[in-house]
Design a protein around this motif. Sequence first.
Motif, mmCIF file in Angstrom:
data_model
loop_
_atom_site.group_PDB
_atom_site.id
_atom_site.type_symbol
_atom_site.label_atom_id
_atom_site.label_comp_id
_atom_site.label_asym_id
_atom_site.label_seq_id
_atom_site.Cartn_x
_atom_site.Cartn_y
_atom_site.Cartn_z
ATOM 1 N N ASN A 52 -1.684 3.600 -15.682
ATOM 2 C CA ASN A 52 -1.600 4.527 -14.562
ATOM 3 C C ASN A 52 -1.833 3.795 -13.240
ATOM 4 O O ASN A 52 -2.661 4.186 -12.424
ATOM 5 C CB ASN A 52 -2.593 5.678 -14.730
ATOM 6 N N THR A 53 -1.097 2.703 -13.050
ATOM 7 C CA THR A 53 -1.282 1.836 -11.887
ATOM 8 C C THR A 53 0.020 1.719 -11.106
ATOM 9 O O THR A 53 1.091 1.596 -11.685
ATOM 10 C CB THR A 53 -1.723 0.425 -12.348
ATOM 11 N N TRP A 54 -0.103 1.732 -9.768
ATOM 12 C CA TRP A 54 1.040 1.590 -8.878
ATOM 13 C C TRP A 54 0.954 0.260 -8.141
ATOM 14 O O TRP A 54 -0.103 -0.110 -7.634
ATOM 15 C CB TRP A 54 1.065 2.725 -7.871
ATOM 16 N N PHE A 55 2.081 -0.432 -8.070
ATOM 17 C CA PHE A 55 2.185 -1.697 -7.349
ATOM 18 C C PHE A 55 3.204 -1.539 -6.229
ATOM 19 O O PHE A 55 4.239 -0.893 -6.409
ATOM 20 C CB PHE A 55 2.669 -2.821 -8.280
ATOM 21 N N GLN A 56 2.924 -2.143 -5.094
ATOM 22 C CA GLN A 56 3.879 -2.133 -3.992
ATOM 23 C C GLN A 56 4.279 -3.571 -3.689
ATOM 24 O O GLN A 56 3.405 -4.421 -3.451
ATOM 25 C CB GLN A 56 3.280 -1.486 -2.755
ATOM 26 N N PRO A 57 5.582 -3.867 -3.706
ATOM 27 C CA PRO A 57 5.999 -5.237 -3.412
ATOM 28 C C PRO A 57 5.865 -5.545 -1.920
ATOM 29 O O PRO A 57 6.032 -4.671 -1.072
ATOM 30 C CB PRO A 57 7.464 -5.261 -3.849
ATOM 31 N N SER A 58 5.536 -6.786 -1.637
ATOM 32 C CA SER A 58 5.460 -7.280 -0.262
ATOM 33 C C SER A 58 6.021 -8.690 -0.232
ATOM 34 O O SER A 58 6.077 -9.365 -1.257
ATOM 35 C CB SER A 58 4.010 -7.290 0.228
ATOM 36 N N PHE A 59 6.417 -9.127 0.931
ATOM 37 C CA PHE A 59 6.978 -10.461 1.073
ATOM 38 C C PHE A 59 6.017 -11.322 1.869
ATOM 39 O O PHE A 59 5.545 -10.928 2.936
ATOM 40 C CB PHE A 59 8.340 -10.392 1.762
ATOM 41 N N GLY A 60 5.712 -12.510 1.341
ATOM 42 C CA GLY A 60 4.809 -13.439 2.010
ATOM 43 C C GLY A 60 5.456 -14.804 2.120
ATOM 44 O O GLY A 60 6.639 -14.983 1.808
ATOM 45 N N ALA A 61 4.683 -15.768 2.542
ATOM 46 C CA ALA A 61 5.184 -17.130 2.730
ATOM 47 C C ALA A 61 5.701 -17.735 1.425
ATOM 48 O O ALA A 61 6.601 -18.561 1.436
ATOM 49 C CB ALA A 61 4.083 -17.999 3.308
ATOM 50 N N ASN A 62 5.140 -17.316 0.304
ATOM 51 C CA ASN A 62 5.538 -17.869 -0.992
ATOM 52 C C ASN A 62 6.484 -16.944 -1.759
ATOM 53 O O ASN A 62 6.684 -17.124 -2.951
ATOM 54 C CB ASN A 62 4.308 -18.167 -1.844
ATOM 55 N N GLY A 63 7.020 -15.947 -1.104
ATOM 56 C CA GLY A 63 7.942 -15.039 -1.767
ATOM 57 C C GLY A 63 7.337 -13.658 -1.961
ATOM 58 O O GLY A 63 6.472 -13.228 -1.218
ATOM 59 N N VAL A 64 7.786 -12.984 -3.001
ATOM 60 C CA VAL A 64 7.342 -11.608 -3.273
ATOM 61 C C VAL A 64 6.012 -11.624 -4.011
ATOM 62 O O VAL A 64 5.787 -12.438 -4.900
ATOM 63 C CB VAL A 64 8.388 -10.857 -4.128
#
Length: 111
Positions: free
Chosen positions: A90-102
């Motif tokens: 029951n966990t939600w993840f949100q993708p983000s973009f950083g210097a090393n990728g996603v």
Amino acid sequence: MNYYGSSCSNCGGWQTAGAAAAGVAVGMAVGATLASANSSAAASNAYSSGYAAGSANTAYPIGAIYPTVPAGCAQSDVGGTTYYYYPSRNTWFQPSFGANGVYYRVVLPPV
């Protein structure tokens, strides 16, 4: 040279070393006691937090960042934002973009 006898005419070297060693031993004992107390307090607070959260997922804490999502996540678009839902925890993840990728941050369920 140090003198051993009923009086101490030149015992500064040994007394200083003995006092320093005793100070180190006391400091280590006090440090160990404080570390133990801090560890117990942290464990107690962690238990309280986990207990107060009820059925909240403790395997993936809110705000934690992971390089990938677990196998079995389903992509969902909520309000124009992409999320990945992991149903078994029951966990939600949100993708983000950083210097090393996603990367993926654990977030509260979207509304």
